[in-house]
Design an enzyme around this catalytic site. Structure first.
Site, mmCIF file in Angstrom:
data_model
loop_
_atom_site.group_PDB
_atom_site.id
_atom_site.type_symbol
_atom_site.label_atom_id
_atom_site.label_comp_id
_atom_site.label_asym_id
_atom_site.label_seq_id
_atom_site.Cartn_x
_atom_site.Cartn_y
_atom_site.Cartn_z
ATOM 1 N N HIS A 269 3.731 -8.614 3.191
ATOM 2 C CA HIS A 269 3.170 -9.407 4.304
ATOM 3 C C HIS A 269 4.189 -10.498 4.654
ATOM 4 O O HIS A 269 5.249 -10.197 5.171
ATOM 5 C CB HIS A 269 1.809 -9.950 3.835
ATOM 6 C CG HIS A 269 0.967 -10.594 4.888
ATOM 7 N ND1 HIS A 269 1.242 -10.550 6.223
ATOM 8 C CD2 HIS A 269 -0.185 -11.319 4.778
ATOM 9 C CE1 HIS A 269 0.305 -11.207 6.890
ATOM 10 N NE2 HIS A 269 -0.570 -11.697 6.037
ATOM 11 N N HIS A 309 4.534 -0.944 10.343
ATOM 12 C CA HIS A 309 3.429 -1.880 10.475
ATOM 13 C C HIS A 309 2.133 -1.079 10.468
ATOM 14 O O HIS A 309 2.094 0.025 10.996
ATOM 15 C CB HIS A 309 3.544 -2.667 11.793
ATOM 16 C CG HIS A 309 2.722 -3.895 11.808
ATOM 17 N ND1 HIS A 309 1.379 -3.878 12.113
ATOM 18 C CD2 HIS A 309 3.038 -5.177 11.527
ATOM 19 C CE1 HIS A 309 0.915 -5.109 12.022
ATOM 20 N NE2 HIS A 309 1.898 -5.912 11.662
ATOM 21 N N ASP A 365 9.427 -9.328 11.211
ATOM 22 C CA ASP A 365 10.220 -9.864 10.113
ATOM 23 C C ASP A 365 11.638 -9.330 10.068
ATOM 24 O O ASP A 365 12.469 -9.832 9.311
ATOM 25 C CB ASP A 365 9.537 -9.565 8.771
ATOM 26 C CG ASP A 365 8.319 -10.436 8.602
ATOM 27 O OD1 ASP A 365 8.364 -11.581 9.057
ATOM 28 O OD2 ASP A 365 7.331 -9.963 8.031
HETATM 29 N N1 CMC Z 1 10.470 2.248 5.085
HETATM 30 C C1 CMC Z 1 10.411 3.553 4.792
HETATM 31 N N2 CMC Z 1 9.274 4.264 4.869
HETATM 32 C C2 CMC Z 1 8.169 3.629 5.251
HETATM 33 C C3 CMC Z 1 8.166 2.251 5.578
HETATM 34 C C4 CMC Z 1 9.374 1.550 5.484
HETATM 35 N N3 CMC Z 1 9.453 0.266 5.780
HETATM 36 N N4 CMC Z 1 6.917 1.879 5.924
HETATM 37 C C5 CMC Z 1 6.161 2.973 5.825
HETATM 38 N N5 CMC Z 1 6.919 4.029 5.427
HETATM 39 C C6 CMC Z 1 6.476 5.409 5.268
HETATM 40 C C7 CMC Z 1 5.676 5.590 3.987
HETATM 41 O O1 CMC Z 1 6.491 5.952 2.904
HETATM 42 C C8 CMC Z 1 4.728 6.669 4.402
HETATM 43 O O2 CMC Z 1 5.431 7.901 4.379
HETATM 44 P P1 CMC Z 1 4.690 9.262 3.894
HETATM 45 O O3 CMC Z 1 3.630 9.514 4.928
HETATM 46 O O4 CMC Z 1 5.761 10.289 3.852
HETATM 47 O O5 CMC Z 1 4.101 8.963 2.531
HETATM 48 C C9 CMC Z 1 4.425 6.382 5.867
HETATM 49 O O6 CMC Z 1 5.583 5.692 6.354
HETATM 50 C C10 CMC Z 1 3.177 5.521 6.089
HETATM 51 O O7 CMC Z 1 3.307 4.360 5.245
HETATM 52 P P2 CMC Z 1 2.067 3.535 4.701
HETATM 53 O O8 CMC Z 1 2.503 2.796 3.487
HETATM 54 O O9 CMC Z 1 0.889 4.442 4.590
HETATM 55 O O10 CMC Z 1 1.816 2.520 5.893
HETATM 56 P P3 CMC Z 1 0.941 1.209 5.834
HETATM 57 O O11 CMC Z 1 0.364 1.045 7.190
HETATM 58 O O12 CMC Z 1 0.002 1.239 4.685
HETATM 59 O O13 CMC Z 1 2.027 0.076 5.521
HETATM 60 C C11 CMC Z 1 3.563 -1.718 5.772
HETATM 61 C C12 CMC Z 1 2.451 -0.885 6.444
HETATM 62 C C13 CMC Z 1 3.952 -2.879 6.708
HETATM 63 C C14 CMC Z 1 3.026 -2.324 4.470
HETATM 64 C C15 CMC Z 1 4.783 -0.792 5.486
HETATM 65 O O14 CMC Z 1 5.260 -0.236 6.699
HETATM 66 C C16 CMC Z 1 5.895 -1.527 4.739
HETATM 67 O O15 CMC Z 1 5.844 -1.592 3.515
HETATM 68 N N6 CMC Z 1 6.930 -2.030 5.485
HETATM 69 C C17 CMC Z 1 7.989 -2.793 4.856
HETATM 70 C C18 CMC Z 1 7.535 -4.228 4.585
HETATM 71 C C19 CMC Z 1 7.413 -5.026 5.858
HETATM 72 O O16 CMC Z 1 8.290 -5.014 6.714
HETATM 73 N N7 CMC Z 1 6.303 -5.762 5.982
HETATM 74 C C20 CMC Z 1 6.074 -6.688 7.109
HETATM 75 C C21 CMC Z 1 4.940 -6.291 7.958
HETATM 76 S S1 CMC Z 1 4.923 -7.161 9.523
HETATM 77 C C22 CMC Z 1 4.595 -8.808 9.135
HETATM 78 C C23 CMC Z 1 3.239 -9.042 8.659
HETATM 79 O O17 CMC Z 1 2.265 -8.657 9.317
HETATM 80 O O18 CMC Z 1 3.102 -9.653 7.603
#
Ligand code: CMC
Length: 431
Positions: A269, A309, A365
């Protein structure tokens, strides 16, 4: 004006065991779980991470993740970032309307007059931390500690008392943030300068050394104010949910804000911009970008920080604005050497099937950390810089929740543990 359409449509759910059905109206894009429970009492929606659960009705922020739209109280984020100020946006989030000139004057004066923190918060509390304490940990603890200084904070249904805490929290957050930083680098605390605007005052408390009055660079102050606008709210994100959940038990707003800030601390986050800089630093050169992308895709290199996201499945509109702000800041500070690596990462990721098929785009971010770093903020301060403006959003949601007379947050679970069994004394246990 209500942002979301109301349509006369419905769904029908049939219990195949009994053949009984129930028709549930679709309202504002949702179906009522209470209606569902009439047909199926004791059957729960299994929704870890709340990916398909609307936990409240809210009139504060509208977000369409597919279209890349973000609006506060109906106003597009692009217009607010261009024309408004953080304090005006905070007023808008909390009150629902933009202030008149006289309302704004009162609001700004109130905030300015509450920027000081009790001497004990600094001397006894903040200065009691270990010398290398993380400023975000200090901030979380200090905000919680404020509840012990303002006993009227418990009067959450008294309009005057509530407004006072809202003003105190927004006003004192930059003071606490700067105090945490000064302590962590061994510099003396700088008192607020009430002749300065909100963001300028924060920069003065951060950077002032021996000069009688800190001269703030107007381009940097405006850039930080824009970043504060962009971070002020983002509907039901993890920290706002924490705020609403803790607030739903009717605890005081300092305790609830501390919980929200704690949720913001994590790298998924508010800690993501710190993680982006660490990642870019580790990549180190343009030649290493492609191998790094490959390692992310193979699962070896962790995630591409600052990408993806839960809600945005297209370009985060805040990232577009931030990219412009970055250019303005770099014109003053000189270019952040990590920028070229970030641009190449973005270019490759946006044309790579792994990222496009998962709809992973740069989020807010991805670039904010580069700006903070160019402005001289240490990495540890990045989540703190997020918490300052988000406090306005947290408080707007907290107020809205209390005014809606909401229920205490208390989800159900699907129990997957052991069946009932008898206690076995230690001597009789196997192994
Ligand atoms: N890099 C590589 N792969 C990713 C990433 C990433 N940053 N984010 C998601 N994926 C992949 C993930 O491995 C999954 O692949 P598969 O379907 O093959 O298993 C797919 O995309 C869906 O991911 P998820 O974890 O189910 O998605 P989510 O909606 O639960 O997670 C997130 C959202 C923001 C936690 C995630 O995208 C992440 O960890 N991003 C990196 C950290 C980041 O930049 N966070 C800031 C968010 S914006 C600011 C805020 O609101 O705080």
């Amino acid at each position: 004006m209500k942002g979301v359409r109301r349509v006369a449509e419905s769904i029908t759910i049939t219990d195949n065991r009994t053949g009984e059905s129930i028709e549930i109206p679709l309202e504002d894009g949702g179906v009522s779980a209470a209606q569902f429970s009439k047909l199926l009492p004791g059957t729960w929606f299994f929704d870890p991470g709340f990916t398909a659960t609307a936990a409240c009705e809210s009139a504060i922020t509208y977000l369409d993740g597919d279209a890349g739209i973000l609006r506060y109280r109906g106003y597009p984020i692009e217009q607010l970032a261009e024309e408004s100020t953080f304090l005006e946006v905070a007023y808008l989030l909390l009150n629902g309307e933009l202030p008149t000139a006289s309302e704004y004057d009162v609001w700004e004066r109130e905030i300015t007059l509450h920027t000081f923190i009790h001497e004990n918060v600094r001397k006894r509390f903040l200065e009691g931390f270990h010398y290398d304490a993380h400023p975000m940990g200090m901030l979380v603890s200090a905000v919680a500690a404020l509840s012990t200084f303002y006993l009227d904070a418990k009067d959450i249904f008294d309009a005057d008392a509530r407004q006072k805490q809202v003003i105190r929290l927004i006003a004192k957050m930059p003071t606490l943030a700067a105090a945490a930083h000064r302590f962590s680098v061994g510099m003396p605390f700088v008192y607020p300068d009430n002749s300065l605007k909100f963001t300028e005052n924060f920069l003065s408390m951060m950077w002032k050394i021996a000069e009688p009055r800190f001269e703030v660079n107007p381009v940097l102050a405006r850039a930080l104010d824009v970043l504060f606008i962009l971070h002020a709210d983002h509907e039901q994100n993890c920290s706002t949910t924490a705020m609403r959940v803790v607030g739903s038990s009717h605890s005081d707003p300092y305790s609830a804000t501390a919980a929200a800030a704690a949720a913001l601390y994590g790298p998924r986050h508010g800690g993501a911009n710190e993680a982006v800089i660490r990642m870019l630093t580790e990549i180190g050169s343009l030649d290493n970008v492609e191998p790094f992308i490959e390692s992310v895709k193979s699962g070896q290199g962790g995630r591409l920080q600052g990408f993806g996201h839960r809600v945005y499945k297209s370009y985060d509109p805040r990232a577009t604005i931030i990219k412009r702000t970055a250019d303005e800041v770099f014109a003053v500070t000189g270019k952040n050497p990590l920028l070229d690596i970030a641009l190449k990462l973005e270019e490759i990721a946006l044309s790579d099937e792994y990222f496009t098929s998962r709809k992973l785009y740069p989020n807010v971010d991805f670039y904010s950390g580069l700006i903070y770093q160019a402005m001289g903020f240490p990495l540890e301060m990045f989540p703190v810089l997020f918490a300052i403006p988000r406090t306005a959003g947290w408080l707007a949601h907290w107020q809205e929740m209390l005014d809606q007379d909401s229920k205490i947050a208390r989800p159900r679970q699907l129990y997957i543990g052991a069946d009932a069994r008898d206690y076995v004394p230690m001597v009789g246990r196997p192994g």
